[in-house]
Design a protein around this motif. Sequence first.
Motif, PDB file in Angstrom:
ATOM      1  N   PRO A 109       0.892  -1.066   0.172  1.00 58.85           N
ATOM      2  CA  PRO A 109       0.011  -0.102   0.030  1.00 58.85           C
ATOM      3  C   PRO A 109       0.963   1.160   0.039  1.00 58.85           C
ATOM      4  O   PRO A 109       1.979   1.280   0.525  1.00 58.85           O
ATOM      5  CB  PRO A 109      -0.877  -0.179   1.276  1.00 58.85           C
ATOM      6  N   ARG A 110       0.253   2.328  -0.864  1.00 61.38           N
ATOM      7  CA  ARG A 110       1.255   3.579  -0.826  1.00 61.38           C
ATOM      8  C   ARG A 110       1.444   3.982   0.694  1.00 61.38           C
ATOM      9  O   ARG A 110       2.498   4.516   0.862  1.00 61.38           O
ATOM     10  CB  ARG A 110       0.635   4.597  -1.564  1.00 61.38           C
ATOM     11  N   SER A 111       0.493   3.845   1.372  1.00 69.22           N
ATOM     12  CA  SER A 111       0.788   4.551   2.906  1.00 69.22           C
ATOM     13  C   SER A 111       1.982   3.646   3.656  1.00 69.22           C
ATOM     14  O   SER A 111       2.257   4.392   4.575  1.00 69.22           O
ATOM     15  CB  SER A 111      -0.469   4.138   3.728  1.00 69.22           C
ATOM     16  N   ARG A 112       2.393   2.667   3.125  1.00 67.84           N
ATOM     17  CA  ARG A 112       3.558   2.049   4.055  1.00 67.84           C
ATOM     18  C   ARG A 112       4.867   3.211   3.783  1.00 67.84           C
ATOM     19  O   ARG A 112       5.557   3.232   4.823  1.00 67.84           O
ATOM     20  CB  ARG A 112       3.831   0.921   3.220  1.00 67.84           C
ATOM     21  N   PRO A 143      -0.559   6.060  10.517  1.00 67.87           N
ATOM     22  CA  PRO A 143      -1.113   4.601  10.581  1.00 67.87           C
ATOM     23  C   PRO A 143      -2.813   4.380  10.525  1.00 67.87           C
ATOM     24  O   PRO A 143      -3.178   3.417  10.038  1.00 67.87           O
ATOM     25  CB  PRO A 143      -0.975   4.515  12.324  1.00 67.87           C
ATOM     26  N   GLN A 144      -3.458   5.406  10.517  1.00 73.24           N
ATOM     27  CA  GLN A 144      -4.841   5.363  10.313  1.00 73.24           C
ATOM     28  C   GLN A 144      -4.916   5.123   8.810  1.00 73.24           C
ATOM     29  O   GLN A 144      -5.881   4.234   8.396  1.00 73.24           O
ATOM     30  CB  GLN A 144      -5.581   6.666  10.443  1.00 73.24           C
ATOM     31  N   THR A 145      -4.354   5.803   7.820  1.00 76.15           N
ATOM     32  CA  THR A 145      -4.490   5.586   6.335  1.00 76.15           C
ATOM     33  C   THR A 145      -3.861   3.890   6.240  1.00 76.15           C
ATOM     34  O   THR A 145      -4.464   3.210   5.516  1.00 76.15           O
ATOM     35  CB  THR A 145      -3.716   6.461   5.678  1.00 76.15           C
ATOM     36  N   LEU A 152      -3.956  -9.675   5.050  1.00 73.17           N
ATOM     37  CA  LEU A 152      -3.396  -9.580   6.547  1.00 73.17           C
ATOM     38  C   LEU A 152      -2.234  -8.773   6.477  1.00 73.17           C
ATOM     39  O   LEU A 152      -1.171  -9.332   5.707  1.00 73.17           O
ATOM     40  CB  LEU A 152      -2.773 -11.154   6.568  1.00 73.17           C
ATOM     41  N   ARG A 153      -2.324  -7.653   6.748  1.00 76.87           N
ATOM     42  CA  ARG A 153      -1.279  -6.705   6.640  1.00 76.87           C
ATOM     43  C   ARG A 153      -0.751  -6.461   8.093  1.00 76.87           C
ATOM     44  O   ARG A 153      -1.251  -6.129   9.133  1.00 76.87           O
ATOM     45  CB  ARG A 153      -1.910  -5.098   6.439  1.00 76.87           C
ATOM     46  N   LEU A 197      13.482  -7.729   4.550  1.00 79.34           N
ATOM     47  CA  LEU A 197      12.868  -8.154   3.260  1.00 79.34           C
ATOM     48  C   LEU A 197      11.421  -8.722   3.257  1.00 79.34           C
ATOM     49  O   LEU A 197      10.858  -9.039   2.129  1.00 79.34           O
ATOM     50  CB  LEU A 197      13.726  -9.611   2.684  1.00 79.34           C
ATOM     51  N   LEU A 198      10.753  -8.387   4.341  1.00 81.89           N
ATOM     52  CA  LEU A 198       9.623  -9.094   4.384  1.00 81.89           C
ATOM     53  C   LEU A 198       8.369  -7.739   3.662  1.00 81.89           C
ATOM     54  O   LEU A 198       8.656  -6.804   3.702  1.00 81.89           O
ATOM     55  CB  LEU A 198       8.895  -8.993   5.916  1.00 81.89           C
ATOM     56  N   SER A 199       7.668  -8.607   3.076  1.00 89.22           N
ATOM     57  CA  SER A 199       6.182  -7.691   2.407  1.00 89.22           C
ATOM     58  C   SER A 199       5.506  -7.506   3.574  1.00 89.22           C
ATOM     59  O   SER A 199       5.591  -8.327   4.718  1.00 89.22           O
ATOM     60  CB  SER A 199       5.821  -8.340   1.108  1.00 89.22           C
ATOM     61  N   VAL A 200       4.316  -6.766   3.413  1.00 90.00           N
ATOM     62  CA  VAL A 200       3.363  -6.223   4.398  1.00 90.00           C
ATOM     63  C   VAL A 200       2.020  -6.787   4.280  1.00 90.00           C
ATOM     64  O   VAL A 200       1.304  -6.982   5.287  1.00 90.00           O
ATOM     65  CB  VAL A 200       3.441  -4.687   4.956  1.00 90.00           C
TER      66      VAL A 200
END
Length: 274
Positions: free
Chosen positions: A46-49, A56-58, A159-160, A188-191
């Motif tokens: 997600p762009r918000s990352r 954190p809300q977005t 599952l984020r 290296l983890l994705s979210v």
Amino acid sequence: MRNVILVHGFWHGSWCWSPITARLAARGIPSVAVDLDGHGLGARAPRSRWSVPFDPQTYATEPSPVAGITASSAAATLIEQVRTIGGGRPCVVVAHSMSGPVVTLAAEREPGLFAHIQYVSAFAPVSGHATADYIGLPENAGDLVAPLLAADPAVVGALRIRTDDHAALRECFYGDVEPARAEAAIALLSVDGPMGIPGEAFPVTRARFGAVPHSYVMCTRDNAVRPELQRRLIRELDAVSAAPTKVFELDSSHSPFLSRPDELTDAIETVVLP
């Protein structure tokens, strides 16, 4: 010699198998690690990352760019990977964690492509229930994945996880992994793990999936898929399979490919060269 195909779980990628592919090669066993749909080179965050300052809300409400991936679509990708890597001949497929339902469905659809499935602390939904139904069972009490979630899966379609709390990530996934290696893995983890994978229920039959030989590597110090849940999954596998599940036990966290690579390679070699 059977080709070995290594499939990672949520938030990881084919990179996590590098200690195993090296060891298998040293033993003359050909192996390939592949990316599960929505992960590795197919991951989309997600762009918000990456927002500055972080909101954190977005992050908790932005729809996931991998929300459209399902167990069925991921299984279709895996079937083509197995067919290509094996040249149409059956392969040994090793499934870690949340790749378990994808491998299970792929074997139900194309059992002739699978010489053996080895589950490594993996979900194996063969009872007709979706994988998500297993996560909240009493046998999984005390899992440390839930505290990592940063969003409602029903809202974002995934599952984020949060990746800022390294201590929590280490305790959940890498409890017995050397600290520097655990930190490298966390980087290296994705979210986002597509909710459509654990959220999809599918039938499994004795005549198709049940005819494929399989084994299970239990990780007895696992904080992501608890040992009692692993035992339940093994019992359910036995109920639909032509032969009992061969079980290996490792005194390991959720990531034996990083913490116990020699022992995990031993277990894989056992089913490749019975």
